[in-house]
Structure formats: C-alpha cells, structure tokens
Design an enzyme around this catalytic site. Sequence first.
Site, mmCIF file in Angstrom:
data_model
loop_
_atom_site.group_PDB
_atom_site.id
_atom_site.type_symbol
_atom_site.label_atom_id
_atom_site.label_comp_id
_atom_site.label_asym_id
_atom_site.label_seq_id
_atom_site.Cartn_x
_atom_site.Cartn_y
_atom_site.Cartn_z
ATOM 1 N N ASP A 8 1.028 -1.063 -0.079
ATOM 2 C CA ASP A 8 0.011 0.127 -0.007
ATOM 3 C C ASP A 8 0.645 1.071 -0.023
ATOM 4 O O ASP A 8 2.170 1.204 -0.140
ATOM 5 C CB ASP A 8 -1.210 -0.026 1.024
ATOM 6 C CG ASP A 8 -0.355 0.207 2.369
ATOM 7 O OD1 ASP A 8 0.985 0.224 2.723
ATOM 8 O OD2 ASP A 8 -1.149 0.278 3.578
ATOM 9 N N CYS A 65 3.165 -3.328 4.243
ATOM 10 C CA CYS A 65 2.318 -2.244 4.508
ATOM 11 C C CYS A 65 2.827 -1.526 5.477
ATOM 12 O O CYS A 65 4.230 -1.715 5.833
ATOM 13 C CB CYS A 65 0.940 -2.652 4.587
ATOM 14 S SG CYS A 65 0.425 -3.702 6.129
ATOM 15 N N THR A 67 2.399 -1.817 8.935
ATOM 16 C CA THR A 67 2.698 -2.978 10.036
ATOM 17 C C THR A 67 2.955 -4.352 9.472
ATOM 18 O O THR A 67 3.410 -5.299 10.043
ATOM 19 C CB THR A 67 1.867 -3.026 10.972
ATOM 20 O OG1 THR A 67 0.361 -3.330 10.484
ATOM 21 C CG2 THR A 67 1.482 -1.674 11.738
ATOM 22 N N HIS A 98 9.420 -24.114 8.792
ATOM 23 C CA HIS A 98 8.322 -24.949 9.684
ATOM 24 C C HIS A 98 7.069 -24.464 9.206
ATOM 25 O O HIS A 98 6.170 -25.637 9.187
ATOM 26 C CB HIS A 98 8.403 -24.261 11.066
ATOM 27 C CG HIS A 98 9.508 -24.768 11.988
ATOM 28 N ND1 HIS A 98 9.452 -24.691 13.488
ATOM 29 C CD2 HIS A 98 10.746 -25.565 11.698
ATOM 30 C CE1 HIS A 98 10.717 -25.325 13.759
ATOM 31 N NE2 HIS A 98 11.268 -25.797 12.704
ATOM 32 N N HIS A 133 6.727 -31.460 10.055
ATOM 33 C CA HIS A 133 6.003 -30.045 9.616
ATOM 34 C C HIS A 133 5.016 -30.218 8.645
ATOM 35 O O HIS A 133 3.963 -29.535 8.550
ATOM 36 C CB HIS A 133 6.966 -28.858 9.527
ATOM 37 C CG HIS A 133 8.027 -28.850 10.530
ATOM 38 N ND1 HIS A 133 7.477 -28.326 11.531
ATOM 39 C CD2 HIS A 133 9.615 -28.876 10.677
ATOM 40 C CE1 HIS A 133 8.643 -28.088 12.589
ATOM 41 N NE2 HIS A 133 9.749 -28.494 11.947
HETATM 42 C C1 RB5 Z 1 -2.119 2.430 6.609
HETATM 43 O O1 RB5 Z 1 -2.117 3.780 7.131
HETATM 44 C C2 RB5 Z 1 -2.002 1.069 7.303
HETATM 45 O O2 RB5 Z 1 -2.932 1.034 8.224
HETATM 46 C C3 RB5 Z 1 -1.591 -0.053 6.775
HETATM 47 O O3 RB5 Z 1 -0.336 0.177 5.998
HETATM 48 C C4 RB5 Z 1 -1.348 -1.310 7.567
HETATM 49 O O4 RB5 Z 1 -0.267 -0.930 8.388
HETATM 50 C C5 RB5 Z 1 -2.330 -2.024 7.822
HETATM 51 O O5 RB5 Z 1 -2.324 -3.027 8.468
#
Ligand code: RB5
Length: 143
Positions: A8, A65, A67, A98, A133
């Site tokens: 993203d 993205c 996180t 695994h 596994h």
């Molecule tokens: C975007 O602001 C953020 O929510 C996205 O990049 C991601 O971290 C979502 O899980």
Amino acid sequence: MKVAIGSDHAGYDVKEEVLKKLSCEGHEVKDFGTHSHESVDYPDIAHEVAEAVASGDCDRGVLICGTGIGMSIAANKVRGVRAALCHDDFTARMAREHNDANILAVGTRTTATYGIMRMVDIFLSTEFAGGRHANRVSKIEKP
Ligand code: RB5
C-alpha cells in the site's frame, strides 16, 4: 523464482527497492502496485498478490504495508495462501522451514529497510523442512 510483490502507500518506497533488488538478482517479479504514495486500501493489493500465488502463477509473494498486519490478514483469506508476518531473520526463516509460508508480509513502520531486505533474502532462499512439519501444514487447510 517468480515473485509477486505488492504494497500500500505506506510500503510503496520499500516495495520499489525490493523490486529493484529482486530484478537485479534475476528473479521474475510481478508488481501488483501500488504505484505512488497516494492512499490505497491494502486488501485490494493483498488479494491480488494472494491470488497470483495461490493459482501457481507466482512461486512466492511479498506484501508490504505499515505494519504488515493488514496485508497478512487479507492474504490469508485466499485458500492455499500461508502468509507470514515476520519481523526479523529468525521469523522469516521459521516461516519457511516450519510453516512453508508462501507469502512474506512485512511492515515499514515496524522494521528498518535493511531488515526487510534481509528477510526477503531469507524467505526466498530457505526451503521447507518437511518431515513432522508437513502433516501440520496440511492440517491448516482442513479445520
Ligand atoms: C495504513 O495507514 C496502514 O493502516 C497500513 O499500511 C497497514 O499498516 C495496515 O495493516
């Protein structure tokens, strides 16, 4: 290896770097976007990359993205996908050895670019260990 990649807006810059690196190394990379810093919805990208991997069109996927959390949750809705949210060398290696993960999900707001590059290397070069596994992984698809 044929690699599907997507991000993203929060992962865009790092996605471009991973794309360049993998192409230089001789991988065939299919880029599912996004293609700018403009805000987009991560599930749209995650589902496209997940379909490319689940269908066999691509061998592995990389999703980036803020996180890695949203990307991994969305990708794992596609049958046959085992997307692993990883944070370091160890989790990237375990995801392959695994869990036979076929998509690596990472976050640019949680992990430095250097660490992400290392995880991509490890994820693409580590084989599934099989053995005990294999049965566990096969159970994932049969709840
Ligand atoms: C975007 O602001 C953020 O929510 C996205 O990049 C991601 O971290 C979502 O899980």
